[in-house]
Structures are given as C-alpha cells and as structure tokens.
Design a protein around this motif. Sequence first.
Motif, PDB file in Angstrom:
ATOM      1  N   HIS A 170       0.873  -1.182   0.000  1.00 54.93           N
ATOM      2  CA  HIS A 170       0.000   0.000   0.000  1.00 54.93           C
ATOM      3  C   HIS A 170       0.905   1.225   0.000  1.00 54.93           C
ATOM      4  CE1 HIS A 170      -3.711   2.202   1.464  1.00 54.93           C
ATOM      5  NE2 HIS A 170      -2.783   3.025   1.912  1.00 54.93           N
ATOM      6  N   VAL A 171       0.843   2.040  -1.058  1.00 57.30           N
ATOM      7  CA  VAL A 171       1.821   3.114  -1.227  1.00 57.30           C
ATOM      8  C   VAL A 171       1.132   4.383  -1.697  1.00 57.30           C
ATOM      9  CG1 VAL A 171       4.004   3.787  -2.302  1.00 57.30           C
ATOM     10  CG2 VAL A 171       3.516   1.362  -1.917  1.00 57.30           C
ATOM     11  N   GLY A 172       1.577   5.522  -1.166  1.00 56.18           N
ATOM     12  CA  GLY A 172       1.109   6.814  -1.638  1.00 56.18           C
ATOM     13  C   GLY A 172       0.950   7.797  -0.501  1.00 56.18           C
ATOM     14  N   LEU A 173      -0.010   8.684  -0.669  1.00 51.55           N
ATOM     15  CA  LEU A 173      -0.359   9.669   0.352  1.00 51.55           C
ATOM     16  C   LEU A 173      -1.754   9.340   0.874  1.00 51.55           C
ATOM     17  CD1 LEU A 173       0.608  12.940  -1.587  1.00 51.55           C
ATOM     18  CD2 LEU A 173       2.107  11.505  -0.182  1.00 51.55           C
ATOM     19  N   ASN A 174      -2.109   9.913   1.993  1.00 59.85           N
ATOM     20  CA  ASN A 174      -3.449   9.683   2.516  1.00 59.85           C
ATOM     21  C   ASN A 174      -4.494  10.062   1.473  1.00 59.85           C
ATOM     22  OD1 ASN A 174      -5.789  11.271   4.501  1.00 59.85           O
ATOM     23  ND2 ASN A 174      -5.378   9.093   4.736  1.00 59.85           N
ATOM     24  N   HIS A 175      -5.408   9.162   1.211  1.00 60.99           N
ATOM     25  CA  HIS A 175      -6.466   9.320   0.212  1.00 60.99           C
ATOM     26  C   HIS A 175      -5.908   9.488  -1.203  1.00 60.99           C
ATOM     27  CE1 HIS A 175      -9.789  10.573   3.303  1.00 60.99           C
ATOM     28  NE2 HIS A 175      -9.235   9.396   3.553  1.00 60.99           N
ATOM     29  N   LEU A 176      -4.703   8.977  -1.410  1.00 56.02           N
ATOM     30  CA  LEU A 176      -4.097   8.968  -2.742  1.00 56.02           C
ATOM     31  C   LEU A 176      -3.134   7.783  -2.794  1.00 56.02           C
ATOM     32  CD1 LEU A 176      -4.140  11.090  -5.266  1.00 56.02           C
ATOM     33  CD2 LEU A 176      -1.767  11.426  -4.602  1.00 56.02           C
ATOM     34  N   THR A 177      -3.693   6.572  -2.714  1.00 51.93           N
ATOM     35  CA  THR A 177      -2.867   5.373  -2.591  1.00 51.93           C
ATOM     36  C   THR A 177      -3.265   4.327  -3.613  1.00 51.93           C
ATOM     37  OG1 THR A 177      -4.392   4.579  -0.877  1.00 51.93           O
ATOM     38  CG2 THR A 177      -2.344   5.628  -0.134  1.00 51.93           C
ATOM     39  N   TRP A 178      -2.347   3.395  -3.823  1.00 49.85           N
ATOM     40  CA  TRP A 178      -2.575   2.252  -4.706  1.00 49.85           C
ATOM     41  C   TRP A 178      -2.120   0.988  -3.993  1.00 49.85           C
ATOM     42  CZ3 TRP A 178      -0.541   6.904  -5.906  1.00 49.85           C
ATOM     43  CH2 TRP A 178      -1.178   7.660  -6.921  1.00 49.85           C
ATOM     44  N   GLU A 179      -2.862  -0.098  -4.214  1.00 49.72           N
ATOM     45  CA  GLU A 179      -2.423  -1.409  -3.746  1.00 49.72           C
ATOM     46  C   GLU A 179      -1.602  -2.014  -4.877  1.00 49.72           C
ATOM     47  OE1 GLU A 179      -3.017  -1.767  -0.688  1.00 49.72           O
ATOM     48  OE2 GLU A 179      -4.497  -0.144  -0.639  1.00 49.72           O
ATOM     49  N   LEU A 180      -0.284  -2.022  -4.720  1.00 45.33           N
ATOM     50  CA  LEU A 180       0.609  -2.525  -5.761  1.00 45.33           C
ATOM     51  C   LEU A 180       0.787  -4.031  -5.680  1.00 45.33           C
ATOM     52  CD1 LEU A 180       3.439   0.180  -5.649  1.00 45.33           C
ATOM     53  CD2 LEU A 180       1.282   0.221  -6.908  1.00 45.33           C
ATOM     54  N   GLY A 181       0.451  -4.605  -4.540  1.00 44.66           N
ATOM     55  CA  GLY A 181       0.568  -6.043  -4.358  1.00 44.66           C
ATOM     56  C   GLY A 181      -0.272  -6.488  -3.181  1.00 44.66           C
ATOM     57  N   ALA A 209     -12.406  -1.733 -16.640  1.00 41.57           N
ATOM     58  CA  ALA A 209     -11.280  -1.481 -17.539  1.00 41.57           C
ATOM     59  C   ALA A 209     -10.178  -0.662 -16.868  1.00 41.57           C
ATOM     60  CB  ALA A 209     -11.761  -0.766 -18.801  1.00 41.57           C
ATOM     61  N   VAL A 210     -10.543   0.217 -15.951  1.00 42.06           N
ATOM     62  CA  VAL A 210      -9.533   1.022 -15.252  1.00 42.06           C
ATOM     63  C   VAL A 210      -8.626   0.117 -14.431  1.00 42.06           C
ATOM     64  CG1 VAL A 210      -9.154   2.799 -13.498  1.00 42.06           C
ATOM     65  CG2 VAL A 210     -10.975   3.092 -15.187  1.00 42.06           C
ATOM     66  N   VAL A 211      -9.221  -0.788 -13.668  1.00 42.30           N
ATOM     67  CA  VAL A 211      -8.431  -1.694 -12.827  1.00 42.30           C
ATOM     68  C   VAL A 211      -7.582  -2.620 -13.697  1.00 42.30           C
ATOM     69  CG1 VAL A 211      -8.556  -3.490 -11.056  1.00 42.30           C
ATOM     70  CG2 VAL A 211     -10.167  -1.568 -11.005  1.00 42.30           C
ATOM     71  N   ASP A 212      -8.162  -3.135 -14.761  1.00 43.68           N
ATOM     72  CA  ASP A 212      -7.416  -4.036 -15.637  1.00 43.68           C
ATOM     73  C   ASP A 212      -6.212  -3.334 -16.265  1.00 43.68           C
ATOM     74  OD1 ASP A 212      -9.024  -6.246 -15.196  1.00 43.68           O
ATOM     75  OD2 ASP A 212     -10.347  -5.836 -16.895  1.00 43.68           O
ATOM     76  N   ARG A 213      -6.408  -2.129 -16.750  1.00 41.08           N
ATOM     77  CA  ARG A 213      -5.327  -1.442 -17.441  1.00 41.08           C
ATOM     78  C   ARG A 213      -4.234  -0.988 -16.477  1.00 41.08           C
ATOM     79  NH1 ARG A 213      -7.599   2.673 -21.918  1.00 41.08           N
ATOM     80  NH2 ARG A 213      -5.355   2.696 -22.421  1.00 41.08           N
ATOM     81  N   LEU A 214      -4.622  -0.608 -15.255  1.00 39.84           N
ATOM     82  CA  LEU A 214      -3.612  -0.216 -14.268  1.00 39.84           C
ATOM     83  C   LEU A 214      -2.856  -1.434 -13.749  1.00 39.84           C
ATOM     84  CD1 LEU A 214      -5.534   2.452 -12.124  1.00 39.84           C
ATOM     85  CD2 LEU A 214      -3.859   2.862 -13.935  1.00 39.84           C
ATOM     86  N   GLY A 215      -3.568  -2.531 -13.573  1.00 38.55           N
ATOM     87  CA  GLY A 215      -2.940  -3.717 -12.989  1.00 38.55           C
ATOM     88  C   GLY A 215      -2.703  -3.597 -11.503  1.00 38.55           C
ATOM     89  N   VAL A 216      -3.224  -2.543 -10.905  1.00 40.18           N
ATOM     90  CA  VAL A 216      -3.165  -2.344  -9.463  1.00 40.18           C
ATOM     91  C   VAL A 216      -4.554  -1.887  -9.020  1.00 40.18           C
ATOM     92  CG1 VAL A 216      -0.727  -1.696  -9.568  1.00 40.18           C
ATOM     93  CG2 VAL A 216      -2.471   0.105  -9.568  1.00 40.18           C
ATOM     94  N   VAL A 217      -4.760  -1.789  -7.704  1.00 46.15           N
ATOM     95  CA  VAL A 217      -6.057  -1.344  -7.195  1.00 46.15           C
ATOM     96  C   VAL A 217      -5.898   0.035  -6.565  1.00 46.15           C
ATOM     97  CG1 VAL A 217      -7.952  -1.812  -5.604  1.00 46.15           C
ATOM     98  CG2 VAL A 217      -6.843  -3.702  -6.814  1.00 46.15           C
ATOM     99  N   PRO A 218      -6.471   1.068  -7.177  1.00 46.71           N
ATOM    100  CA  PRO A 218      -6.384   2.404  -6.596  1.00 46.71           C
ATOM    101  C   PRO A 218      -7.374   2.572  -5.455  1.00 46.71           C
ATOM    102  CG  PRO A 218      -7.676   2.486  -8.595  1.00 46.71           C
ATOM    103  CD  PRO A 218      -7.203   1.061  -8.449  1.00 46.71           C
ATOM    104  N   SER A 219      -7.065   3.456  -4.540  1.00 46.96           N
ATOM    105  CA  SER A 219      -8.053   3.863  -3.547  1.00 46.96           C
ATOM    106  C   SER A 219      -9.249   4.472  -4.266  1.00 46.96           C
ATOM    107  CB  SER A 219      -7.437   4.904  -2.598  1.00 46.96           C
ATOM    108  OG  SER A 219      -8.441   5.682  -1.971  1.00 46.96           O
TER     109      SER A 219
END
Length: 421
Positions: free
Chosen positions: A189-200, A232-242
Amino acid sequence: MKLAVVGGGSTYTPELIDGFARLRDTLPVTELVLIDPAADRLELVGGLARRIFAKQGHPGTITTTSDLDAGVTGADAVLLQLRVGGQAARRQDETWPLECGCVGQETTGAGGLAKALRTVPVVLDIAGRVRRTSPDAWIIDFTNPVGIVTRALLQAGHKAVGLCNVAIGFQRKFAKLLDVAPAEVHLDHVGLNHLTWELGVRLGGPAGEDLLPRLIAEHGDAIAADLHMPRAVVDRLGVVPSYYLRYFYQHDEVVRELGSKPSRAAEVAAMEKELLALYGDPALDEKPELLAGRGGAFYSEAAVDLASSLLGGGGSGVQVVNTYNNGTLPFLPDDAVIETQARVDASGATPLAVPALDPMYAGLVSHVTAYENLALEAALHGGRERVFKALLAHPLVGQFEYAEALTDKLLAHNREHLAWA
C-alpha cells in the motif's frame, strides 16, 4: 492504561468502543475518557459506550468531560477524531467548489483545503495541551485531512502517527476474497493519505507471493464496483487504486454526479440524527446496524492495533499508517508524510521498503505533496495569497481563474473558523 478520545461525542465513537471491548486482550484499557464540547451528544454517546462495555464484560471505566486538559491528563494515548465546524462546514466544503466546476469533497480539492485550514490550528492547540499534561502520550490522528494534519503534528515535534481506514478495508475485503484470515494479508500500500494504490497483495508478509494479478483476474468486477470505477480502469492499471482516485481519474463525471444529488454531508447529518436517537435508548447496548452506513469501517480494529503497538502491547507491529517518508519514496523529501506499511513500536512508525512507484503514480504523488506543503503553510500562517497558491497547485483545480474564484468562496464560507481572515 488510560486512553482519551478528543471528539468523543462523534457518532463514530460506538464503533471505537465496540473494538475496545472486543479486543481488550490486545489493548487492556483501564480508563477511557471521551472529550467533546457538545455536552448533549457526549452524554448520549457516553451512555451507550458504558452499556457496550458492561454487556461485553469489559472492566474498564468510561468517563465523559468537556474539559480537555482534565480529560487528557495522564493519558497514554490520545485519539483525535474531531470535525471543526461540524456537518454544516462539511456541507459547504462539498457544495461551493461545484459552483466552479470542481470536485466538492471534504478531504481533497478545494473543500479539503478548507477543512485543513480550519483543522490544523485546532489540532496543534490540542496537541500542545496534551504535551503539557501528558508529555509521553502518543497522539493518534484520525482527523482529516490525515496527511496534512499528521505532518503539522510531526513538524511541531509531537509524538504522532496518522491513521486511515482505507488500507484495513482493503485488507479485509481481499482476505474475504482469498478465504484467509485478515492477518495473513500484507498490502503493498503506497502513496499519500487518500491517494494510494495497492501494488501487491501478499500472503504471510512482505516477501509472500503476490496474489493481486489473480484477484484482479478472478474478482475484477467486484473490486471495480466497490471503487465505483469501470473494470477497464483496474485491468489497465494492474493495481487497485483507492476509491479516492476516482476524483482524479473521473473528475468531470464525478462533478456531474455530485451536482445531481444531495451532498454526502446532508445524508450523514440525517443519519447522525437517527443514530443519536438510537443512542439515547437505555436498552441499546451494542453498536446499531445503522452505524455501518456512517463510514469508518474497521476503524476500531486499526486504532486498537496501532495503540497497542505504540504502547508496547500485543499489536501486530506492522500496519499501514501516515508518517514521515524518510527516504521510502526517493522522489519525495524526507519530511513528507506518506501512507504505507510501517513497523510500529514504542519508538514510533518506520516505513517498510516498498516497490518502485510507476512514474504515472509517482508524478501525481509529487504533485499532491507540493499542494500539501502549500496547504500546510496556509493553515499555519494564513493569508489569501497562500490559500490561492495552494488551490492553484492542486491537480483538481490547477487553473488561475478557478483558483481565484475558489479562494474567494473558501474565505467567505470559513471566516468564522479562520482567525486571520
């Protein structure tokens, strides 16, 4: 062990109380003080809190007070969950930005800046009083905007860690999809508060197998629906955004959506009225089902884990928190506050190593960090020009004419809360 909750009259509080009661072996609270200037709300919440403790056989005492200094004296940890201006100010934060075609939201964009300007001076005053009465107490900040508020606390030299429930929400959802215990799930889980992505999403710890590709392949529709984003957003990013990334990735659609329905603040205000009526029922001795709609899911579990780890108890010792960057994201200054997995103990929070952040995400993180720097300067020192610069720097504003108009609107709606205005 004494804990104090500033903003204890919040309708969130029974969620917290329920966690303290259920997880008393992890966090053995002997004295809990709920502090709030709203005496009528405080007594309703305090009465329910005592009944929850009694029903679950918790031996600790719960007291209520509007005297901040008395309430925090001798505390081992102080939890901040306040809202300066209440739901009325939130309703304004969510509406006047829409008049300029910008997102109206309480933690990001122009509304988020307004909340920061109102909140930072109040939180710093509270923290100073905590330090005078209980110099060894940890401050756990759940007050939004968490990243800016936490940086203000740390920059002023306070023992503070910021906390948000986004990460623990993802952890619980992924654990359910994988049919494993939540403790087995480690998030990149990486980023700033309310601006994060689950990279793994890893099982067993940072070195575990990354199951995120499998989760997206098998459960992408459910994940996307939860985020209110297209698959499509999740598929193209390959990660899960907040889900907060929706304000950036689908800005114009969100503005149209927000302008066509009642504000979230109006919904919450109506819900709070109903919740407070329930809390006043002397037969109620558990958190009501309606509370699930108020937000803050799993806040109590996250708060218990963090407080226990900070106070040398039985916490997990690894948790997503808001703390100084200190080289974790090499493109940010050390004193930027990031939200990521960290090792937490009595000395504080130390971020764990994280995967390299793709430039697509790193650029946005850098941009919002620059805004947060300017927002904190405006909150600490005031001045119309500082407010304007912060708005101009925010990626959800970013245009001169919008920043000018939003500055005027922000000041007009918040003068009673800004000593310098």
